[in-house]
Motif scaffolding. Structure first.
Motif, PDB file in Angstrom:
ATOM      1  N   ILE A   1       1.776   0.126 -13.248  1.00  0.00           N
ATOM      2  CA  ILE A   1       1.554   1.520 -12.589  1.00  0.00           C
ATOM      3  C   ILE A   1       2.259   1.567 -11.300  1.00  0.00           C
ATOM      4  N   SER A   2       3.459   2.448 -11.273  1.00  0.00           N
ATOM      5  CA  SER A   2       4.193   2.683  -9.949  1.00  0.00           C
ATOM      6  C   SER A   2       3.749   3.619  -9.201  1.00  0.00           C
ATOM      7  N   ILE A   3       2.925   3.557  -7.976  1.00  0.00           N
ATOM      8  CA  ILE A   3       2.279   4.588  -7.274  1.00  0.00           C
ATOM      9  C   ILE A   3       3.186   4.760  -5.779  1.00  0.00           C
ATOM     10  N   SER A   4       3.397   5.898  -5.892  1.00  0.00           N
ATOM     11  CA  SER A   4       4.177   6.277  -4.747  1.00  0.00           C
ATOM     12  C   SER A   4       3.571   7.298  -3.714  1.00  0.00           C
ATOM     13  N   PRO A   5       2.881   6.668  -2.858  1.00  0.00           N
ATOM     14  CA  PRO A   5       2.012   7.797  -1.869  1.00  0.00           C
ATOM     15  C   PRO A   5       2.954   8.464  -1.236  1.00  0.00           C
ATOM     16  N   LYS A   6       2.713   9.742  -1.044  1.00  0.00           N
ATOM     17  CA  LYS A   6       3.643  10.563  -0.102  1.00  0.00           C
ATOM     18  C   LYS A   6       3.122  10.524   1.170  1.00  0.00           C
ATOM     19  N   LEU A   7       4.177  10.188   2.288  1.00  0.00           N
ATOM     20  CA  LEU A   7       3.890  10.102   3.760  1.00  0.00           C
ATOM     21  C   LEU A   7       3.812  11.437   4.329  1.00  0.00           C
ATOM     22  N   LYS A   8       3.404  11.553   5.348  1.00  0.00           N
ATOM     23  CA  LYS A   8       3.203  12.765   6.128  1.00  0.00           C
ATOM     24  C   LYS A   8       4.509  13.635   6.186  1.00  0.00           C
ATOM     25  N   ASN A  41      -7.200  -5.852 -15.597  1.00  0.00           N
ATOM     26  CA  ASN A  41      -6.855  -6.085 -17.160  1.00  0.00           C
ATOM     27  C   ASN A  41      -5.310  -6.501 -17.124  1.00  0.00           C
ATOM     28  N   ASN A  42      -5.008  -7.306 -15.929  1.00  0.00           N
ATOM     29  CA  ASN A  42      -3.568  -8.132 -16.141  1.00  0.00           C
ATOM     30  C   ASN A  42      -2.575  -7.180 -16.403  1.00  0.00           C
ATOM     31  N   LYS A  43      -2.673  -6.005 -15.456  1.00  0.00           N
ATOM     32  CA  LYS A  43      -1.433  -5.313 -15.450  1.00  0.00           C
ATOM     33  C   LYS A  43      -0.584  -5.388 -14.028  1.00  0.00           C
ATOM     34  N   GLU A  44       0.718  -4.583 -14.042  1.00  0.00           N
ATOM     35  CA  GLU A  44       1.198  -5.027 -12.859  1.00  0.00           C
ATOM     36  C   GLU A  44       1.285  -3.560 -12.144  1.00  0.00           C
ATOM     37  N   PHE A  45       1.051  -3.490 -10.873  1.00  0.00           N
ATOM     38  CA  PHE A  45       1.393  -2.267  -9.899  1.00  0.00           C
ATOM     39  C   PHE A  45       2.147  -2.453  -8.570  1.00  0.00           C
ATOM     40  N   GLN A  46       2.931  -1.537  -8.433  1.00  0.00           N
ATOM     41  CA  GLN A  46       3.493  -1.391  -7.035  1.00  0.00           C
ATOM     42  C   GLN A  46       3.021  -0.286  -6.220  1.00  0.00           C
ATOM     43  N   LEU A  47       3.207  -0.459  -5.035  1.00  0.00           N
ATOM     44  CA  LEU A  47       3.105   0.567  -3.896  1.00  0.00           C
ATOM     45  C   LEU A  47       4.369   1.037  -3.393  1.00  0.00           C
ATOM     46  N   LYS A  48       5.002   1.961  -3.741  1.00  0.00           N
ATOM     47  CA  LYS A  48       6.561   2.364  -3.383  1.00  0.00           C
ATOM     48  C   LYS A  48       6.439   3.312  -2.430  1.00  0.00           C
ATOM     49  N   PHE A  49       6.933   3.120  -1.244  1.00  0.00           N
ATOM     50  CA  PHE A  49       6.876   4.030   0.034  1.00  0.00           C
ATOM     51  C   PHE A  49       8.472   4.596   0.170  1.00  0.00           C
ATOM     52  N   VAL A  50       8.447   6.062   0.037  1.00  0.00           N
ATOM     53  CA  VAL A  50       9.949   6.366   0.370  1.00  0.00           C
ATOM     54  C   VAL A  50       9.821   6.630   1.956  1.00  0.00           C
ATOM     55  N   VAL A  51      10.725   6.039   2.756  1.00  0.00           N
ATOM     56  CA  VAL A  51      10.680   6.184   4.018  1.00  0.00           C
ATOM     57  C   VAL A  51      12.076   6.673   4.671  1.00  0.00           C
ATOM     58  N   SER A  52      11.922   7.302   5.855  1.00  0.00           N
ATOM     59  CA  SER A  52      13.154   8.282   6.238  1.00  0.00           C
ATOM     60  C   SER A  52      13.045   8.099   7.859  1.00  0.00           C
ATOM     61  N   LYS A  53      11.842   7.689   8.336  1.00  0.00           N
ATOM     62  CA  LYS A  53      11.847   7.589   9.895  1.00  0.00           C
ATOM     63  C   LYS A  53      10.973   6.125  10.207  1.00  0.00           C
ATOM     64  N   HIS A  59       9.108   5.552  12.519  1.00  0.00           N
ATOM     65  CA  HIS A  59       7.535   5.520  12.918  1.00  0.00           C
ATOM     66  C   HIS A  59       6.582   5.527  11.661  1.00  0.00           C
ATOM     67  N   GLU A  60       7.300   5.510  10.410  1.00  0.00           N
ATOM     68  CA  GLU A  60       6.403   5.619   9.361  1.00  0.00           C
ATOM     69  C   GLU A  60       5.993   4.418   8.776  1.00  0.00           C
ATOM     70  N   GLU A  61       6.423   3.227   9.482  1.00  0.00           N
ATOM     71  CA  GLU A  61       5.946   1.694   9.341  1.00  0.00           C
ATOM     72  C   GLU A  61       4.327   1.831   9.820  1.00  0.00           C
ATOM     73  N   ASN A  62       4.286   2.282  10.832  1.00  0.00           N
ATOM     74  CA  ASN A  62       2.599   2.304  11.139  1.00  0.00           C
ATOM     75  C   ASN A  62       1.754   3.317  10.208  1.00  0.00           C
ATOM     76  N   GLU A  63       2.473   4.224   9.559  1.00  0.00           N
ATOM     77  CA  GLU A  63       1.640   5.201   8.653  1.00  0.00           C
ATOM     78  C   GLU A  63       1.343   4.102   7.416  1.00  0.00           C
TER      79      GLU A  63
END
Length: 276
Positions: A159-166, A197-209, A211-215
């Motif tokens: 499950i490749s999860i890409s939460p969208k930052l502000k 269920n012994n599945k893989e996941f990743q939290l993939k953040f697209v970054v451009s600035k 300050h998004e590190e703190n987010e």
């Protein structure tokens, strides 16, 4: 016979050489290498040979501001809307037929969008049929993490999860920015399901600035059950030129926090062409 359909973007199943779903794409595969398949260009499976299925429709609209002030819009705008002229319906049985006609020695399938979970009922049928025909298939779902479905989570291998930052709603009308872009409850549900269920996941953040590190830190502080290995920083960009503007930001962020850095190898190799 299965009559259920899915709504796909113009690429459909890609890149393929035979038994194409979308007959208008006679010139494909767009990779130019003359065989079916490409590589996964992002995340934990970067470089792994794969076939892609791109579903249409998305519940979030995205546009970012690059460090130089220019705008980078979603790199798959043709898949955002069900009423777009570049989307089409296909029977699930035809989708599976196309996949197995082009799979060859590959065993990785990536289902992406848009947001695939908007069609979760049909999606479950598709994944089940793929697994029934070939139990060794590895299936990745790429999602923005705002819609949860237990069956989909249990059927998929990654499950490749890409939460969208502000910053992803830059230059979008106010009513679109009001859409909930990070759903902690849904993201946690996917993590919990994968751990159980012994599945893989990743939290993939697209970054451009910077300050998004703190987010990102704020988001992951509300989650549990992950390791630093699961947190991925990926530079924003729909073209090699745009990626050059943000790569150093993502790289520095990843190293400073012991997160993973992900390239976007498909863009490096093929540019911003669709179907690669």
């Amino acid at each position: 016979m299965e009559k259920r359909t899915l709504i796909l973007s113009q690429e459909g199943v890609f890149p393929v050489t035979g038994n194409k779903l979308n007959k208008e794409n006679d010139s494909w595969p767009a990779t130019g290498i003359g065989i079916s398949g490409t590589i996964q260009g992002e995340g934990k499976l970067t470089g792994v040979p794969s076939l892609f299925i791109r579903l249409a429709g998305c519940n979030i609209r995205c546009a970012w501001e690059l460090p130089d002030g220019t705008i980078s819009r979603c790199d798959t705008p043709h898949s955002l809307s069900f009423n777009s002229p570049s989307v089409f319906k296909a029977k699930i049985s035809d989708i599976t037929k196309t996949i197995f006609a082009n799979l060859g020695s590959l065993n990785h399938i990536v289902i992406t969008g848009g947001e695939p979970l908007l069609q979760k009922d049909e999606l479950k049928i598709l994944i089940s049929k793929l697994k029934e025909e070939n139990k060794n298939l590895h299936i990745t779902i790429e999602t923005n993490g705002t819609i949860y479905d237990r069956s989909v989570a249990e059927l998929c291998d990654l499950i490749s999860i890409s939460p969208k930052l502000k910053g992803s709603c830059f230059a979008i009308s106010k009513n679109k920015c009001d859409i909930k872009r990070v759903d902690i409850k849904t993201i946690q549900a996917y993590i919990d399901s994968c751990k159980k269920n012994n599945k893989e996941f990743q939290l993939k953040f697209v970054v451009s600035k910077p300050h998004e590190e703190n987010e990102i830190k704020e988001i992951i502080s509300k989650l549990k059950g992950f390791s630093l290995f699961d947190i991925i920083c990926m530079p924003l960009g729909a073209s090699p030129k745009e990626i050059l503007k943000t790569s150093s930001i993502a790289l520095k962020m990843a190293i400073a926090n012991n997160w993973r850095f992900s390239p976007r190898e498909h863009i490096t190799l093929f540019g911003n062409k669709t179907g690669t």
